[in-house]
Design an enzyme around this catalytic site. Structure first.
Site, short mmCIF file in Angstrom:
data_model
loop_
_atom_site.label_atom_id
_atom_site.label_comp_id
_atom_site.label_asym_id
_atom_site.label_seq_id
_atom_site.Cartn_x
_atom_site.Cartn_y
_atom_site.Cartn_z
N LYS A 1 13.87 -1.42 -7.82
CA LYS A 1 14.39 -0.62 -6.69
C LYS A 1 14.82 -1.55 -5.55
O LYS A 1 15.85 -1.35 -4.93
CB LYS A 1 13.32 0.34 -6.20
CG LYS A 1 13.57 0.79 -4.82
CD LYS A 1 13.21 2.19 -4.55
CE LYS A 1 13.62 2.54 -3.16
NZ LYS A 1 12.89 1.72 -2.16
N GLY B 1 0.82 -1.21 0.00
CA GLY B 1 0.00 0.00 0.00
C GLY B 1 0.85 1.25 0.00
O GLY B 1 2.04 1.21 -0.31
N GLN C 1 15.60 -8.02 -3.19
CA GLN C 1 14.29 -8.69 -3.05
C GLN C 1 13.90 -9.36 -4.36
O GLN C 1 13.43 -10.51 -4.37
CB GLN C 1 13.23 -7.66 -2.65
CG GLN C 1 11.80 -8.16 -2.76
CD GLN C 1 10.79 -7.18 -2.19
OE1 GLN C 1 10.68 -7.07 -0.98
NE2 GLN C 1 10.05 -6.47 -3.04
N GLU D 1 3.84 6.33 -7.92
CA GLU D 1 3.97 6.05 -9.35
C GLU D 1 4.78 4.77 -9.62
O GLU D 1 4.53 4.07 -10.60
CB GLU D 1 4.59 7.28 -10.04
CG GLU D 1 4.55 7.28 -11.55
CD GLU D 1 3.16 7.08 -12.15
OE1 GLU D 1 2.16 7.55 -11.55
OE2 GLU D 1 3.07 6.44 -13.23
N GLY D 2 5.71 4.45 -8.72
CA GLY D 2 6.49 3.21 -8.90
C GLY D 2 5.59 1.99 -8.91
O GLY D 2 5.70 1.11 -9.79
N HIS D 3 4.64 1.93 -7.95
CA HIS D 3 3.70 0.79 -7.92
C HIS D 3 2.81 0.82 -9.16
O HIS D 3 2.49 -0.23 -9.74
CB HIS D 3 2.78 0.88 -6.70
CG HIS D 3 3.48 0.82 -5.38
ND1 HIS D 3 3.65 1.90 -4.56
CD2 HIS D 3 4.05 -0.24 -4.74
CE1 HIS D 3 4.28 1.54 -3.46
NE2 HIS D 3 4.55 0.25 -3.54
N SER E 1 7.61 4.59 -0.67
CA SER E 1 6.59 5.03 0.28
C SER E 1 7.25 5.75 1.46
O SER E 1 6.65 6.60 2.11
CB SER E 1 5.79 3.84 0.79
OG SER E 1 5.29 3.11 -0.31
N ARG E 2 8.51 5.39 1.75
CA ARG E 2 9.20 5.99 2.90
C ARG E 2 9.68 7.41 2.63
O ARG E 2 10.05 8.12 3.57
CB ARG E 2 10.37 5.09 3.33
CG ARG E 2 9.87 3.78 3.94
CD ARG E 2 10.98 2.90 4.48
NE ARG E 2 10.45 1.81 5.27
CZ ARG E 2 10.38 0.54 4.86
NH1 ARG E 2 10.81 0.20 3.67
NH2 ARG E 2 9.89 -0.39 5.66
N GLY F 1 9.48 -4.35 -8.46
CA GLY F 1 10.33 -3.21 -8.84
C GLY F 1 11.80 -3.53 -8.67
O GLY F 1 12.20 -4.20 -7.71
O1 PAF Z 1 8.18 -4.73 -1.88
C1 PAF Z 1 7.20 -4.80 -1.11
O2 PAF Z 1 6.36 -3.89 -1.05
C2 PAF Z 1 7.06 -5.99 -0.19
O3 PAF Z 1 8.31 -6.45 0.24
C3 PAF Z 1 6.24 -7.13 -0.82
C4 PAF Z 1 6.93 -7.70 -2.05
C5 PAF Z 1 4.86 -6.61 -1.18
C6 PAF Z 1 6.08 -8.27 0.19
O4 PAF Z 1 5.42 -7.86 1.33
#
Ligand code: PAF
Length: 286
Positions: A149, A31, A153, A35-37, A186-187, A147
């Site tokens: 970014k 959440g 991950q 714009e990245g999401h 978001s941060r 992403g």
């Molecule tokens: O990148 C994120 O926002 C989170 O790490 C994810 C992939 C939604 C997992 O909670």
């Protein structure tokens, strides 16, 4: 756009789509969308007939001293943005739908998770890999979009999906940046005006490190110089600046004659209370 909160409802919608011959793209989020999401939603919509977005602030990926309780939550606003961008379904489960009583399984990915973020955020990637494995298995999309970014991950999830034979294509999407190059996050909302100015130097310094390595500079020396520049700019502490193998995040193995492996410059540093990460490819001249 419909919102569902249970795995059963999510699966019922996907079953209907599958029966109609649709392909499905998944974008997982916590959440506080920016714009990245939304660029991930665009990529999912371009490559699939139907798009699911999830919003779930996953407690298991936050450390005890991290910002779980103050993490921004604004589902109604997020849902409007997703609908406007063409998402078909929002899956926003409560915590006990994802982690019911008695939940006892953790997905742990060795190797790629151990350095960098893994050192500074113990347990973080177990939390991410566990929740992403669950979200992939709950929705079983054709493709899932993450992403660049969060580069470590992305590599962790790619490894996990491959190792567990989860039949989903994991797609990386380039980082979306503000005008001064700061990676959207978001941060960033936590930054004061002064911190925001300092934050804008992170991408500049990392690009310089990447360029220096691409021109034949020593990766370790270039990373150390980069860290010194970030400290001068006002980051405190600079947790790491590192040049790594782009896929397994191990030491760089540039090689010669075209057999070298891709490298990536990655960093994490704090400005005030806010921790920022970013990364760039090392684009070798051929
Ligand atoms: O990148 C994120 O926002 C989170 O790490 C994810 C992939 C939604 C997992 O909670």
């Amino acid at each position: 756009m419909k919102t569902v909160r249970t795995i059963a409802d999510l699966r019922a919608v996907v079953r209907g789509w599958r029966a109609a011959g649709e392909t499905v793209g998944l974008v997982t989020t916590m959440g506080a969308l920016h714009e990245g999401h939304l660029t991930l939603i665009d990529a999912a919509a371009a490559g699939n007939g139907k798009v699911i977005s999830t919003i779930f602030v996953n407690p298991s990926q936050f450390g005890p001293s991290e910002d779980l309780s103050r993490y921004p939550r604004r589902e109604a606003e997020d849902a409007e943005m997703l609908a406007a961008r063409g998402a078909d379904l929002l899956f926003a489960p409560p915590v006990d739908e994802v982690y019911p009583d008695g939940f006892a399984t953790t997905v742990s990915v060795a190797g790629v998770t151990e350095a960098l973020e893994g050192k500074f955020r113990p347990g973080h990637f177990e939390g991410v890999a566990t929740v992403v494995a669950k979200l992939l298995l709950q929705s079983l999309p054709d493709r899932a979009y993450f992403g660049e970014k969060d580069w470590q991950q992305l590599q962790t999830i790619t490894r996990m999906a491959r190792d567990l034979d989860i039949p989903v294509e994991i797609a990386g999407v380039p980082t979306v940046r503000e005008d001064d190059g700061l990676a959207m996050s978001s941060r960033n909302a936590y930054l004061s005006a002064d911190e925001r100015r300092i934050a804008g130097t992170l991408n500049v310094v990392l690009r310089e490190v990447a360029a220096s390595v691409a021109e034949g500079g020593d990766p370790e020396a270039a990373a150390e110089q980069g860290a010194a520049k970030l400290r001068e700019a006002g980051f405190d502490p600079v947790q790491y600046v590192a040049v790594r193998d782009a896929e397994d995040l191990g030491p760089p193995r540039p090689g010669t004659g075209g057999d070298g492996r891709a490298m990536r410059v990655l960093a994490a540093a704090k400005v005030g209370k806010t921790r920022l990460i970013d990364n760039f490819p090392v684009e070798m001249k051929v």
